[in-house]
Design an enzyme around this catalytic site. Structure first.
Site, PDB file in Angstrom:
ATOM      1  N   LYS A 232      -3.873  13.053  21.460  1.00  0.00           N
ATOM      2  CA  LYS A 232      -3.468  11.721  21.938  1.00  0.00           C
ATOM      3  C   LYS A 232      -2.445  11.784  23.083  1.00  0.00           C
ATOM      4  CE  LYS A 232      -4.571   8.968  17.867  1.00  0.00           C
ATOM      5  NZ  LYS A 232      -4.133   7.950  16.901  1.00  0.00           N
TER       6      LYS A 232
ATOM      7  N   ASP B  26      -4.100   1.615  18.973  1.00  0.00           N
ATOM      8  CA  ASP B  26      -3.535   1.747  17.618  1.00  0.00           C
ATOM      9  C   ASP B  26      -2.463   0.698  17.387  1.00  0.00           C
ATOM     10  OD1 ASP B  26      -4.978   3.944  16.673  1.00  0.00           O
ATOM     11  OD2 ASP B  26      -3.635   5.373  17.652  1.00  0.00           O
TER      12      ASP B  26
HETATM   13  P1  NAP Z   1       2.384  12.752  12.261  1.00  0.00           P
HETATM   14  O1  NAP Z   1       2.636  12.498  13.700  1.00  0.00           O
HETATM   15  O2  NAP Z   1       1.965  14.126  11.833  1.00  0.00           O
HETATM   16  O3  NAP Z   1       3.730  12.356  11.463  1.00  0.00           O
HETATM   17  C1  NAP Z   1       3.827  12.599  10.082  1.00  0.00           C
HETATM   18  C2  NAP Z   1       5.045  11.885   9.505  1.00  0.00           C
HETATM   19  O4  NAP Z   1       4.973  12.010   8.072  1.00  0.00           O
HETATM   20  C3  NAP Z   1       6.388  12.460   9.929  1.00  0.00           C
HETATM   21  O5  NAP Z   1       7.327  11.424  10.010  1.00  0.00           O
HETATM   22  C4  NAP Z   1       6.706  13.407   8.747  1.00  0.00           C
HETATM   23  O6  NAP Z   1       8.096  13.647   8.586  1.00  0.00           O
HETATM   24  C5  NAP Z   1       6.212  12.570   7.597  1.00  0.00           C
HETATM   25  N1  NAP Z   1       5.929  13.309   6.374  1.00  0.00           N
HETATM   26  C6  NAP Z   1       4.900  14.173   6.173  1.00  0.00           C
HETATM   27  N2  NAP Z   1       4.943  14.626   4.893  1.00  0.00           N
HETATM   28  C7  NAP Z   1       6.011  14.031   4.300  1.00  0.00           C
HETATM   29  C8  NAP Z   1       6.576  14.105   3.002  1.00  0.00           C
HETATM   30  N3  NAP Z   1       6.040  14.869   2.044  1.00  0.00           N
HETATM   31  N4  NAP Z   1       7.671  13.345   2.734  1.00  0.00           N
HETATM   32  C9  NAP Z   1       8.210  12.548   3.694  1.00  0.00           C
HETATM   33  N5  NAP Z   1       7.737  12.453   4.951  1.00  0.00           N
HETATM   34  C10 NAP Z   1       6.645  13.190   5.253  1.00  0.00           C
HETATM   35  O7  NAP Z   1       1.269  11.760  11.674  1.00  0.00           O
HETATM   36  P2  NAP Z   1       0.807  10.328  12.263  1.00  0.00           P
HETATM   37  O8  NAP Z   1      -0.321  10.527  13.188  1.00  0.00           O
HETATM   38  O9  NAP Z   1       2.035   9.600  12.712  1.00  0.00           O
HETATM   39  O10 NAP Z   1       0.216   9.631  10.940  1.00  0.00           O
HETATM   40  C11 NAP Z   1       1.094   9.114   9.939  1.00  0.00           C
HETATM   41  C12 NAP Z   1       0.300   8.334   8.904  1.00  0.00           C
HETATM   42  O11 NAP Z   1      -0.278   7.173   9.510  1.00  0.00           O
HETATM   43  C13 NAP Z   1      -0.869   9.132   8.298  1.00  0.00           C
HETATM   44  O12 NAP Z   1      -0.889   8.889   6.918  1.00  0.00           O
HETATM   45  C14 NAP Z   1      -2.091   8.542   8.961  1.00  0.00           C
HETATM   46  O13 NAP Z   1      -3.213   8.593   8.101  1.00  0.00           O
HETATM   47  C15 NAP Z   1      -1.656   7.094   9.182  1.00  0.00           C
HETATM   48  N6  NAP Z   1      -2.353   6.441  10.326  1.00  0.00           N
HETATM   49  C16 NAP Z   1      -3.156   5.373  10.045  1.00  0.00           C
HETATM   50  C17 NAP Z   1      -3.822   4.728  11.069  1.00  0.00           C
HETATM   51  C18 NAP Z   1      -4.702   3.549  10.757  1.00  0.00           C
HETATM   52  O14 NAP Z   1      -5.508   3.153  11.605  1.00  0.00           O
HETATM   53  N7  NAP Z   1      -4.569   2.936   9.592  1.00  0.00           N
HETATM   54  C19 NAP Z   1      -3.673   5.180  12.391  1.00  0.00           C
HETATM   55  C20 NAP Z   1      -2.839   6.260  12.660  1.00  0.00           C
HETATM   56  C21 NAP Z   1      -2.180   6.893  11.603  1.00  0.00           C
HETATM   57  P3  NAP Z   1       8.813  14.860   9.379  1.00  0.00           P
HETATM   58  O15 NAP Z   1       9.022  14.355  10.773  1.00  0.00           O
HETATM   59  O16 NAP Z   1      10.077  15.075   8.668  1.00  0.00           O
HETATM   60  O17 NAP Z   1       7.881  16.037   9.332  1.00  0.00           O
END
Ligand code: NAP
Length: 291
Positions: free
Chosen positions: A72, A108
């Protein structure tokens, strides 16, 4: 799916790695069928070399693409132009073909906004807690700044990432009401009735027992929870919020609307509400969501 692929069929797709679990082909092929559009949408696994992937897609006449993890941000240098909001966020999930190359957009974030509105949830003037500081949380934080939320608490396991997002939001938008905190500092947040956006990966299938926060005191601050996760249908985070009397929604409508907005950009149309509702039914079935 269209009944016949012929010489006029337009090609669309999603690039990412992996793309085996993407729901985007379901969204776009259903939209095309409902709208009577002669197009097919396929997953393009790009293991590396995003530059050649973009150039190749353009040379082959691909009309539009989505971009997913991990490209992205990496895709941006390979675009001809970029929408100003996508540029501020630093992430692109939709490519629209122009004369000389692709223009990048981020659907998004307006997808999340439309999903919230469809549940009667407003951002403007609201007090918001965002849990997470990854890509999705970052986009959500910029959305809150643009829509002039009253204040935004940004909670993350790694608080330095939340601080970086706060600094960037101030620099790029002039919005100053972002307060970065570590997850364990949630008790510094005053009062209750917050809109809570859960934007971490904790609780995502198959790790359904995980939750970034579990203390009941935290959930007493929530009026409404919107969990960006959509598998499972009810995350542990949502269940804990409901146990404290808050409303809670899963993130499938965000996925739906980011797709609808991309389709609208590619085809220069407005998708009618009844078509959106039909696509949502198909998506729910594919995700095993019953409600
Ligand atoms: P990302 O960039 O990899 O970020 C992951 C985030 O989750 C970080 O803040 C990380 O914290 C935190 N995290 C991971 N494991 C954790 C744990 N065990 N306890 C506490 N915090 C934890 O991922 P992303 O792309 O932002 O996606 C985040 C979520 O949004 C995902 O679940 C994804 O499925 C969802 N999403 C949904 C849509 C939709 O259309 N509905 C679209 C995009 C994303 P740290 O920084 O400390 O590692």
């Amino acid at each position: 799916m269209i009944s016949m692929i012929n010489g006029k069929t337009e090609l669309m797709g999603v690039i990412g790695n992996p793309v085996t679990h993407t729901m985007s082909p379901t969204i776009h092929n259903t939209l095309a069928a409902c709208m009577g559009k002669n197009m097919v949408y396929v997953p393009f696994p790009v293991k590396e070399d995003i530059s050649n992937a973009i150039a190749g897609a353009f040379a082959l006449g691909v009309v539009g693409m989505n971009v997913t993890v991990p490209y992205k941000s990496a895709v941006i240098p390979h675009l001809k132009s970029i929408d100003s909001k996508a540029e501020q966020i630093g992430a692109v999930n939709t490519l629209v073909r122009t004369e000389n190359g692709y223009k990048g957009y981020n659907t998004d974030m307006p997808g999340l906004y439309r999903a919230l509105l469809s549940e009667g949830i407003e951002i403007s003037g609201n007090r918001i807690i965002i849990v997470g500081a990854g890509g999705a949380a970052r986009a959500a934080a910029f959305l809150c700044a643009w829509k002039q939320a009253k204040e935004v608490y940004l909670l993350n396991r790694t608080p330095q990432k939340a601080v970086r997002i706060r600094d960037e939001i101030i620099e790029k938008t002039g919005f100053t009401n972002v307060i970065p905190l570590a997850l364990c500092e949630y008790d510094k947040i005053p009062g209750e009735g917050y809109l809570v956006l859960q934007a971490t990966k904790a609780g995502l299938y198959p790790h359904v027992e995980e939750t970034p926060i579990s203390e009941p005191n935290f959930f007493q601050k929530a009026g409404v929870v919107y969990d960006l996760i959509y598998t499972p249908q009810e995350t542990t985070f949502m269940r804990l919020a409901r146990e404290q009397g808050a409303k809670a929604y899963h993130g499938l409508k965000m996925l739906l609307y980011q797709g609808v907005l991309a389709y609208e950009l590619w085809n220069n149309v407005t998708v009618p509400e009844d078509v959106i509702a039909s696509v949502y039914e198909v998506l729910k079935k594919e995700c095993g969501i019953h409600e």
